[in-house]
Design a protein around this motif. Structure first.
Motif, PDB file in Angstrom:
ATOM      1  N   ASP A 475       0.887  -1.307  -0.059  1.00 43.31           N
ATOM      2  CA  ASP A 475      -0.160   0.088  -0.198  1.00 43.31           C
ATOM      3  C   ASP A 475       0.951   1.183  -0.005  1.00 43.31           C
ATOM      4  O   ASP A 475       0.520   2.061  -0.537  1.00 43.31           O
ATOM      5  N   ALA A 476       1.910   1.058   0.889  1.00 41.93           N
ATOM      6  CA  ALA A 476       2.865   2.479   0.964  1.00 41.93           C
ATOM      7  C   ALA A 476       3.509   2.723  -0.845  1.00 41.93           C
ATOM      8  O   ALA A 476       3.411   3.946  -0.900  1.00 41.93           O
ATOM      9  N   VAL A 477       3.533   1.745  -1.436  1.00 47.09           N
ATOM     10  CA  VAL A 477       3.957   2.153  -2.807  1.00 47.09           C
ATOM     11  C   VAL A 477       2.816   2.592  -3.610  1.00 47.09           C
ATOM     12  O   VAL A 477       3.048   3.588  -4.380  1.00 47.09           O
ATOM     13  N   VAL A 478       1.866   1.975  -3.535  1.00 44.07           N
ATOM     14  CA  VAL A 478       0.761   2.373  -4.549  1.00 44.07           C
ATOM     15  C   VAL A 478       0.163   3.869  -4.024  1.00 44.07           C
ATOM     16  O   VAL A 478      -0.027   4.847  -4.788  1.00 44.07           O
ATOM     17  N   ASN A 479       0.211   4.081  -2.783  1.00 41.45           N
ATOM     18  CA  ASN A 479      -0.135   5.461  -2.195  1.00 41.45           C
ATOM     19  C   ASN A 479       0.684   6.440  -2.417  1.00 41.45           C
ATOM     20  O   ASN A 479       0.442   7.755  -2.879  1.00 41.45           O
ATOM     21  N   THR A 480       2.170   6.369  -2.414  1.00 43.54           N
ATOM     22  CA  THR A 480       3.013   7.185  -2.645  1.00 43.54           C
ATOM     23  C   THR A 480       3.253   7.560  -4.079  1.00 43.54           C
ATOM     24  O   THR A 480       3.173   8.498  -4.683  1.00 43.54           O
ATOM     25  N   TRP A 481       3.605   6.431  -5.201  1.00 41.35           N
ATOM     26  CA  TRP A 481       3.986   6.666  -6.411  1.00 41.35           C
ATOM     27  C   TRP A 481       2.599   6.657  -7.238  1.00 41.35           C
ATOM     28  O   TRP A 481       2.545   6.950  -8.703  1.00 41.35           O
ATOM     29  N   GLY A 482       1.589   6.052  -6.888  1.00 40.05           N
ATOM     30  CA  GLY A 482       0.144   5.890  -7.637  1.00 40.05           C
ATOM     31  C   GLY A 482      -0.542   7.353  -7.229  1.00 40.05           C
ATOM     32  O   GLY A 482      -0.659   8.131  -7.871  1.00 40.05           O
ATOM     33  N   TRP A 483      -1.313   7.180  -6.182  1.00 37.58           N
ATOM     34  CA  TRP A 483      -2.494   8.037  -5.693  1.00 37.58           C
ATOM     35  C   TRP A 483      -1.555   9.471  -5.341  1.00 37.58           C
ATOM     36  O   TRP A 483      -2.357  10.498  -5.395  1.00 37.58           O
ATOM     37  N   GLY A 484      -0.417   9.408  -4.995  1.00 32.37           N
ATOM     38  CA  GLY A 484       0.364  10.538  -4.440  1.00 32.37           C
ATOM     39  C   GLY A 484       0.643  11.483  -5.665  1.00 32.37           C
ATOM     40  O   GLY A 484       0.425  12.530  -5.666  1.00 32.37           O
ATOM     41  N   ALA A 485       0.951  10.657  -6.804  1.00 32.71           N
ATOM     42  CA  ALA A 485       1.418  11.265  -7.955  1.00 32.71           C
ATOM     43  C   ALA A 485       0.190  11.952  -8.575  1.00 32.71           C
ATOM     44  O   ALA A 485       0.282  12.993  -8.908  1.00 32.71           O
ATOM     45  N   ILE A 486      -1.037  11.469  -8.610  1.00 35.34           N
ATOM     46  CA  ILE A 486      -2.090  12.155  -8.878  1.00 35.34           C
ATOM     47  C   ILE A 486      -2.439  13.206  -8.107  1.00 35.34           C
ATOM     48  O   ILE A 486      -3.053  14.370  -8.892  1.00 35.34           O
ATOM     49  N   ALA A 487      -2.405  13.254  -6.824  1.00 38.00           N
ATOM     50  CA  ALA A 487      -2.620  14.244  -5.773  1.00 38.00           C
ATOM     51  C   ALA A 487      -1.738  15.290  -6.377  1.00 38.00           C
ATOM     52  O   ALA A 487      -2.146  16.449  -6.175  1.00 38.00           O
ATOM     53  N   MET A 488      -0.341  15.127  -6.457  1.00 35.15           N
ATOM     54  CA  MET A 488       0.432  15.986  -6.817  1.00 35.15           C
ATOM     55  C   MET A 488       0.026  16.714  -8.285  1.00 35.15           C
ATOM     56  O   MET A 488       0.157  18.174  -8.192  1.00 35.15           O
ATOM     57  N   VAL A 489      -0.523  16.065  -9.276  1.00 34.84           N
ATOM     58  CA  VAL A 489      -0.777  16.743 -10.386  1.00 34.84           C
ATOM     59  C   VAL A 489      -1.864  17.804 -10.091  1.00 34.84           C
ATOM     60  O   VAL A 489      -2.159  18.893 -10.599  1.00 34.84           O
ATOM     61  N   LEU A 490      -2.907  17.307  -9.223  1.00 33.62           N
ATOM     62  CA  LEU A 490      -4.007  18.207  -9.040  1.00 33.62           C
ATOM     63  C   LEU A 490      -3.728  19.362  -8.229  1.00 33.62           C
ATOM     64  O   LEU A 490      -3.965  20.554  -8.666  1.00 33.62           O
ATOM     65  N   ILE A 491      -2.894  19.248  -7.220  1.00 25.75           N
ATOM     66  CA  ILE A 491      -2.447  20.420  -6.291  1.00 25.75           C
ATOM     67  C   ILE A 491      -1.459  21.366  -6.952  1.00 25.75           C
ATOM     68  O   ILE A 491      -2.067  22.686  -7.310  1.00 25.75           O
ATOM     69  N   LEU A 492      -0.547  20.701  -7.805  1.00 24.92           N
ATOM     70  CA  LEU A 492       0.378  21.738  -8.340  1.00 24.92           C
ATOM     71  C   LEU A 492      -0.124  22.479  -9.617  1.00 24.92           C
ATOM     72  O   LEU A 492       0.108  23.650 -10.033  1.00 24.92           O
ATOM     73  N   GLY A 493      -1.041  21.560 -10.113  1.00 31.33           N
ATOM     74  CA  GLY A 493      -1.831  22.138 -11.468  1.00 31.33           C
ATOM     75  C   GLY A 493      -2.764  23.321 -11.021  1.00 31.33           C
ATOM     76  O   GLY A 493      -2.717  24.572 -11.482  1.00 31.33           O
ATOM     77  N   ILE A 494      -3.269  23.476 -10.002  1.00 32.51           N
ATOM     78  CA  ILE A 494      -4.152  24.682  -9.590  1.00 32.51           C
ATOM     79  C   ILE A 494      -3.158  25.476  -8.942  1.00 32.51           C
ATOM     80  O   ILE A 494      -3.259  26.676  -9.165  1.00 32.51           O
ATOM     81  N   ALA A 495      -2.211  25.201  -8.273  1.00 28.48           N
ATOM     82  CA  ALA A 495      -1.330  26.282  -7.921  1.00 28.48           C
ATOM     83  C   ALA A 495      -0.592  26.982  -9.094  1.00 28.48           C
ATOM     84  O   ALA A 495      -0.379  28.197  -8.795  1.00 28.48           O
ATOM     85  N   LEU A 496      -0.167  26.325  -9.912  1.00 28.42           N
ATOM     86  CA  LEU A 496       0.311  27.062 -10.987  1.00 28.42           C
ATOM     87  C   LEU A 496      -0.696  27.908 -11.825  1.00 28.42           C
ATOM     88  O   LEU A 496       0.175  29.013 -12.204  1.00 28.42           O
ATOM     89  N   THR A 497      -1.604  27.677 -11.774  1.00 27.26           N
ATOM     90  CA  THR A 497      -2.601  28.545 -12.431  1.00 27.26           C
ATOM     91  C   THR A 497      -2.697  29.896 -12.157  1.00 27.26           C
ATOM     92  O   THR A 497      -3.007  30.795 -12.654  1.00 27.26           O
ATOM     93  N   PHE A 498      -2.442  29.923 -10.568  1.00 23.59           N
ATOM     94  CA  PHE A 498      -2.322  31.130  -9.887  1.00 23.59           C
ATOM     95  C   PHE A 498      -1.023  32.044 -10.023  1.00 23.59           C
ATOM     96  O   PHE A 498      -1.251  33.153  -9.331  1.00 23.59           O
ATOM     97  N   THR A 499      -0.154  31.443 -10.509  1.00 20.61           N
ATOM     98  CA  THR A 499       1.174  32.048 -10.552  1.00 20.61           C
ATOM     99  C   THR A 499       0.891  32.940 -11.526  1.00 20.61           C
ATOM    100  O   THR A 499       0.523  32.607 -12.669  1.00 20.61           O
TER     101      THR A 499
END
Length: 526
Positions: A475-499
């Protein structure tokens, strides 16, 4: 003013003008170079074999005509009309759409990080093919790949680095930086003008080599013999749409970026048809070569048809066993892995260019600085994650989530958002204003059908990953490199929109004169 060192063109106000391909043919070579990648060689043959053999070509062609080509036109129309990277192009279409562009850029970041490793593996195996140190049986080649070569660990995370793989990944990144620093025409254009013909020549030689071996016809019979009963299975149709979707480089910014480098008056639809059919022709050719070779291995008693695999298993388990059994196998093996390197590298260039183009638009920096700002951090991340004893597990998880969720979601959201905002007719009119082969309202119908297929695919993928996890990884691998990567895309994508964007940049509407308006003006003066 043109700077040979920077590969950029500075306009009178000091800003860097958008680079261009010198001709439509150069663009077509670059687009084919992006589309023809590792998936054409190691994914299509296996997917076709698993889904009805020859009968799979029916849903495959339907998917190409009703989803692949319409989606390709969709990306072309956005990039070419708004003449910018994915975030800025969507921003100019409607400011609320900018996050979609950043999602696509960040998915490209993830793919670039692990793609360099696969190219590095293939480069080492081209060399290993000469002395066949990987053994001769499936058991030996599998053990060599996971043990001697990758030095895989059973831990979830490891920082035990494998020296040879580290060196080759670094070389891949250095090559990537050199090509992209040279610019759109001198780097991307010339690379593809040389590599794509070379790839086709080498691959045809490899296919001919495979076809003259004993058992090759048995392999082709396995590949092409149709099982018509599968056509009533919805999963076969989803597999066909998935193969077309993943192999055409649509949905994650590549074709938006490349088409933004085209001259204002360029025939988009005819270019798209050439790229789409060339990509599919290469996939069928790959299927012939791969199954002719596997037919020989089965004939020689090296494996059974039930052992056929796709992806990493096909390239690094099955083919080394085939190479060791075949007369002059070192030649066949070198050709096969050289083709993987060429196909992978041209795709890698297109993936990283998506990120560079976005950063250059955002910061208004020249080509060399933009390349270094993007590639150096990506190379460092790639070198920290991929050459480790857990690199394969990390790579596999990143690949599954970025492709099966990231790209699918990006494509689904982009079509749906543009359609709901009533922007599709404008994109259709743009295609028709510059192209000889016009699209009509049928294009809308096909895009609507594509949305349905993508939504179904995404739903079942997310459900399966949530319920079953992925590949029995911890689970640690799937949560880090799977769901974690998807969360990173969503959070950073929105953050970059406001720069903020660089001051003075056109952020709304079509920059310059719209070809649609030019055509209307021209007709009005007749």
């Amino acid at each position: 003013m043109t700077s040979a060192a920077s590969g950029s063109v500075a306009s009178e106000d000091g800003k860097f003008a958008r680079e261009k391909f010198s001709s439509r043919n150069v663009f077509v070579f670059a687009a084919i170079g992006s589309a023809v990648g590792l998936g054409n060689i190691w994914r299509f043959p296996y997917v076709a074999f698993e889904n009805g053999g020859g009968a799979f070509l029916v849903p495959y062609v339907v998917a190409l005509l009703t989803a692949g080509i319409p989606l390709l036109f969709f990306d072309y129309s956005i990039g070419h009309r708004f003449r910018a990277s994915a975030p800025l192009a969507f921003r100019r279409l409607n400011r609320k759409l900018e996050p979609i562009g950043w999602f696509q850029v960040l998915v490209s970041v993830i793919i670039a990080v692990y793609y360099a490793a696969i190219i590095g593996w293939a480069a080492w195996y081209a060399y290993f093919s000469l002395d066949q140190r990987f053994g001769s049986s499936l058991e030996e080649t599998t053990s060599f790949f996971t043990g001697d070569f990758l030095q895989m660990s059973e831990e979830s995370f490891s920082f035990d680095f494998v020296g040879n793989i580290t060196i080759m990944i670094a070389i891949v990144w250095i090559g990537t930086i050199v090509v992209l620093a040279l610019g759109v025409q001198k780097g991307i254009g010339r690379l593809n003008q040389f590599f794509i013909p070379l790839l086709i020549i080498l691959f045809v030689i490899m296919v001919i080599f495979a076809l003259v071996q004993d058992g090759a016809m048995d392999g082709l019979n396995q590949f092409f013999t149709p099982d018509w009963s599968v056509l009533t299975n919805y999963q076969v149709w989803i597999a066909a749409y998935g193969q077309i979707f993943f192999s055409l480089s649509v949905g994650f910014g590549i074709m938006i970026t490349y088409s933004s480098y085209l001259k204002r008056k360029t025939n988009l639809t005819s270019s798209g048809l050439v790229v789409a059919f060339s990509n599919s022709a290469f996939e069928v050719l790959a299927g012939i070569g791969v199954f002719a070779g596997i037919g020989f291995l089965v004939h020689a008693g090296g494996m059974a048809w039930d052992d056929v695999q796709g992806g990493v298993g096909l390239a690094f388990f099955t083919f080394p066993a085939l190479i060791a059994s075949m007369p002059a196998g070192e030649v066949f093996g070198f050709l096969f892995f050289a083709c993987l390197v060429l196909a992978g590298f041209t795709s890698m260039i297109s993936i990283v260019e998506v990120v560079i183009s976005a950063v250059r638009d955002k910061l208004d920096v020249n080509r060399v600085n933009g390349t270094l700002i993007v590639c150096v951090p990506l190379a460092i991340i790639s070198l920290l994650l991929m050459p480790t004893a857990t690199g394969l597990m990390t790579l596999d998880t990143l690949d599954a989530f970025s492709n099966q969720i990231g790209i699918v979601a990006c494509a689904l959201i982009s079509i749906l958002a543009v359609a709901l905002m009533g922007k599709l007719p404008g994109q259709r009119d743009h295609l028709n204003a510059v192209s000889s082969w016009r699209v009509g309202n049928t294009w809308f119908v096909f895009l609507a059908a594509t949305v349905v297929v993508l939504a179904i695919t995404l739903f079942f993928t997310v459900r399966d990953f949530v319920v079953d996890g992925y590949e029995e990884y911890p689970d640690a691998v799937v949560n880090t490199w799977g769901w974690g990567a998807i969360a990173m895309v969503l959070i950073l994508g929105i953050a970059l929109t406001f720069t903020p964007w660089k001051k003075g940049l056109e952020l709304t509407g079509v920059p310059g004169l719209d070809p649609q308006l030019e055509n209307k003006d021209s007709e009005a003066t007749k």
